[in-house]
Design a protein around this motif. Structure first.
Motif, PDB file in Angstrom:
ATOM      1  N   LEU A   1     -15.168  30.862 -12.183  1.00 53.71           N
ATOM      2  CA  LEU A   1     -14.615  31.234 -13.485  1.00 53.71           C
ATOM      3  C   LEU A   1     -13.433  32.175 -13.352  1.00 53.71           C
ATOM      4  O   LEU A   1     -13.387  33.023 -12.463  1.00 53.71           O
ATOM      5  CB  LEU A   1     -15.677  31.905 -14.352  1.00 53.71           C
ATOM      6  CG  LEU A   1     -16.765  31.015 -14.911  1.00 53.71           C
ATOM      7  CD1 LEU A   1     -17.719  31.840 -15.769  1.00 53.71           C
ATOM      8  CD2 LEU A   1     -16.195  29.882 -15.722  1.00 53.71           C
ATOM      9  N   SER A   2     -12.516  32.039 -14.271  1.00 52.02           N
ATOM     10  CA  SER A   2     -11.364  32.919 -14.351  1.00 52.02           C
ATOM     11  C   SER A   2     -11.476  33.823 -15.572  1.00 52.02           C
ATOM     12  O   SER A   2     -11.269  35.025 -15.491  1.00 52.02           O
ATOM     13  CB  SER A   2     -10.090  32.077 -14.426  1.00 52.02           C
ATOM     14  OG  SER A   2      -8.975  32.877 -14.610  1.00 52.02           O
ATOM     15  N   SER A   3     -11.812  33.229 -16.733  1.00 50.14           N
ATOM     16  CA  SER A   3     -11.916  34.022 -17.963  1.00 50.14           C
ATOM     17  C   SER A   3     -12.617  33.219 -19.055  1.00 50.14           C
ATOM     18  O   SER A   3     -12.921  32.043 -18.885  1.00 50.14           O
ATOM     19  CB  SER A   3     -10.521  34.446 -18.452  1.00 50.14           C
ATOM     20  OG  SER A   3      -9.754  33.320 -18.821  1.00 50.14           O
ATOM     21  N   VAL A   4     -12.845  33.894 -20.167  1.00 48.64           N
ATOM     22  CA  VAL A   4     -13.392  33.261 -21.362  1.00 48.64           C
ATOM     23  C   VAL A   4     -12.482  33.664 -22.512  1.00 48.64           C
ATOM     24  O   VAL A   4     -11.945  34.769 -22.524  1.00 48.64           O
ATOM     25  CB  VAL A   4     -14.862  33.676 -21.620  1.00 48.64           C
ATOM     26  CG1 VAL A   4     -14.990  35.166 -21.837  1.00 48.64           C
ATOM     27  CG2 VAL A   4     -15.458  32.909 -22.784  1.00 48.64           C
ATOM     28  N   GLY A   5     -12.268  32.759 -23.461  1.00 54.58           N
ATOM     29  CA  GLY A   5     -11.397  33.101 -24.578  1.00 54.58           C
ATOM     30  C   GLY A   5     -11.407  32.033 -25.649  1.00 54.58           C
ATOM     31  O   GLY A   5     -12.159  31.053 -25.577  1.00 54.58           O
TER      32      GLY A   5
ATOM     33  N   GLU B   1     -16.349  21.313 -36.213  1.00 48.27           N
ATOM     34  CA  GLU B   1     -15.186  22.121 -35.821  1.00 48.27           C
ATOM     35  C   GLU B   1     -15.549  23.584 -35.615  1.00 48.27           C
ATOM     36  O   GLU B   1     -15.012  24.248 -34.731  1.00 48.27           O
ATOM     37  CB  GLU B   1     -14.084  22.043 -36.887  1.00 48.27           C
ATOM     38  CG  GLU B   1     -13.305  20.766 -36.894  1.00 48.27           C
ATOM     39  CD  GLU B   1     -12.190  20.787 -37.928  1.00 48.27           C
ATOM     40  OE1 GLU B   1     -11.357  21.719 -37.889  1.00 48.27           O
ATOM     41  OE2 GLU B   1     -12.159  19.885 -38.782  1.00 48.27           O
ATOM     42  N   GLY B   2     -16.447  24.106 -36.449  1.00 49.25           N
ATOM     43  CA  GLY B   2     -16.861  25.500 -36.350  1.00 49.25           C
ATOM     44  C   GLY B   2     -17.620  25.816 -35.078  1.00 49.25           C
ATOM     45  O   GLY B   2     -17.790  26.986 -34.728  1.00 49.25           O
ATOM     46  N   SER B   3     -18.072  24.798 -34.359  1.00 51.08           N
ATOM     47  CA  SER B   3     -18.786  25.004 -33.097  1.00 51.08           C
ATOM     48  C   SER B   3     -17.873  24.871 -31.884  1.00 51.08           C
ATOM     49  O   SER B   3     -18.331  24.879 -30.746  1.00 51.08           O
ATOM     50  CB  SER B   3     -19.941  23.997 -32.970  1.00 51.08           C
ATOM     51  OG  SER B   3     -20.905  24.229 -33.956  1.00 51.08           O
ATOM     52  N   LEU B   4     -16.569  24.746 -32.119  1.00 46.64           N
ATOM     53  CA  LEU B   4     -15.587  24.599 -31.038  1.00 46.64           C
ATOM     54  C   LEU B   4     -14.595  25.755 -31.087  1.00 46.64           C
ATOM     55  O   LEU B   4     -13.415  25.572 -31.353  1.00 46.64           O
ATOM     56  CB  LEU B   4     -14.858  23.260 -31.172  1.00 46.64           C
ATOM     57  CG  LEU B   4     -15.710  22.011 -31.055  1.00 46.64           C
ATOM     58  CD1 LEU B   4     -14.927  20.772 -31.493  1.00 46.64           C
ATOM     59  CD2 LEU B   4     -16.229  21.847 -29.640  1.00 46.64           C
ATOM     60  N   THR B   5     -15.074  26.972 -30.823  1.00 39.61           N
ATOM     61  CA  THR B   5     -14.223  28.152 -30.971  1.00 39.61           C
ATOM     62  C   THR B   5     -13.843  28.806 -29.654  1.00 39.61           C
ATOM     63  O   THR B   5     -12.865  29.531 -29.583  1.00 39.61           O
ATOM     64  CB  THR B   5     -14.923  29.210 -31.848  1.00 39.61           C
ATOM     65  OG1 THR B   5     -16.136  29.611 -31.204  1.00 39.61           O
ATOM     66  CG2 THR B   5     -15.221  28.675 -33.229  1.00 39.61           C
ATOM     67  N   THR B   6     -14.610  28.551 -28.585  1.00 37.90           N
ATOM     68  CA  THR B   6     -14.462  29.282 -27.329  1.00 37.90           C
ATOM     69  C   THR B   6     -14.309  28.315 -26.163  1.00 37.90           C
ATOM     70  O   THR B   6     -14.864  27.221 -26.188  1.00 37.90           O
ATOM     71  CB  THR B   6     -15.712  30.169 -27.092  1.00 37.90           C
ATOM     72  OG1 THR B   6     -15.931  30.957 -28.258  1.00 37.90           O
ATOM     73  CG2 THR B   6     -15.539  31.067 -25.897  1.00 37.90           C
ATOM     74  N   SER B   7     -13.572  28.742 -25.150  1.00 34.78           N
ATOM     75  CA  SER B   7     -13.452  27.967 -23.909  1.00 34.78           C
ATOM     76  C   SER B   7     -13.694  28.863 -22.710  1.00 34.78           C
ATOM     77  O   SER B   7     -13.431  30.063 -22.757  1.00 34.78           O
ATOM     78  CB  SER B   7     -12.051  27.363 -23.771  1.00 34.78           C
ATOM     79  OG  SER B   7     -11.862  26.276 -24.634  1.00 34.78           O
ATOM     80  N   LEU B   8     -14.191  28.265 -21.651  1.00 34.77           N
ATOM     81  CA  LEU B   8     -14.265  28.933 -20.355  1.00 34.77           C
ATOM     82  C   LEU B   8     -13.109  28.402 -19.522  1.00 34.77           C
ATOM     83  O   LEU B   8     -12.809  27.209 -19.547  1.00 34.77           O
ATOM     84  CB  LEU B   8     -15.586  28.636 -19.656  1.00 34.77           C
ATOM     85  CG  LEU B   8     -16.828  29.262 -20.267  1.00 34.77           C
ATOM     86  CD1 LEU B   8     -18.072  28.816 -19.499  1.00 34.77           C
ATOM     87  CD2 LEU B   8     -16.735  30.773 -20.265  1.00 34.77           C
ATOM     88  N   TYR B   9     -12.480  29.288 -18.772  1.00 34.76           N
ATOM     89  CA  TYR B   9     -11.323  28.918 -17.974  1.00 34.76           C
ATOM     90  C   TYR B   9     -11.633  29.121 -16.496  1.00 34.76           C
ATOM     91  O   TYR B   9     -12.259  30.111 -16.117  1.00 34.76           O
ATOM     92  CB  TYR B   9     -10.109  29.760 -18.375  1.00 34.76           C
ATOM     93  CG  TYR B   9      -9.695  29.492 -19.801  1.00 34.76           C
ATOM     94  CD1 TYR B   9      -8.787  28.488 -20.083  1.00 34.76           C
ATOM     95  CD2 TYR B   9     -10.237  30.212 -20.868  1.00 34.76           C
ATOM     96  CE1 TYR B   9      -8.421  28.206 -21.388  1.00 34.76           C
ATOM     97  CE2 TYR B   9      -9.872  29.941 -22.171  1.00 34.76           C
ATOM     98  CZ  TYR B   9      -8.970  28.938 -22.422  1.00 34.76           C
ATOM     99  OH  TYR B   9      -8.613  28.662 -23.712  1.00 34.76           O
TER     100      TYR B   9
END
Length: 97
Positions: free
Chosen positions: A10-14, A31-39
């Motif tokens: 992992l690099s970050s979360v945002g 759509e409301g359940s797609l707010t965050t990504s892991l990078y």
């Protein structure tokens, strides 16, 4: 829908940078359940890759207690739902270990 597991560092979360409206239509995820990504950094492509999280199914309790405070350069296993759209795959994280 297929399932896949990958191991990454992992690099970050945002905040996610995907087109939530289109992704929602193609996957059936609200759509409301797609707010965050892991990078994470991909050795193969030499780029930072962001994968969206399905907030409704993701194990945030585990993530927040075991991973979040020591996130950077952390090797983890990501569990993915794979949605196919023509020749393109849409990968959504539903769990982390």
């Amino acid at each position: 829908m297929e399932k896949r597991t990958i191991e990454v560092v992992l690099s970050s979360v945002g905040k996610t940078n995907i087109d939530k409206k289109t992704t929602s239509k193609l996957t059936g995820i609200n759509e409301g359940s797609l707010t965050t990504s892991l990078y994470y950094y991909s050795e193969k492509s030499k780029k930072i890759i962001g994968l969206p999280i399905n907030d409704k199914t993701f194990n945030y309790d585990y993530f927040n207690s075991k991973i979040y405070n020591n996130l950077e350069n952390r090797r983890v296993k990501l569990f993915l739902d794979i949605y196919k759209n023509k020749s393109k795959e849409i990968l959504i994280i539903y769990k982390i270990e």
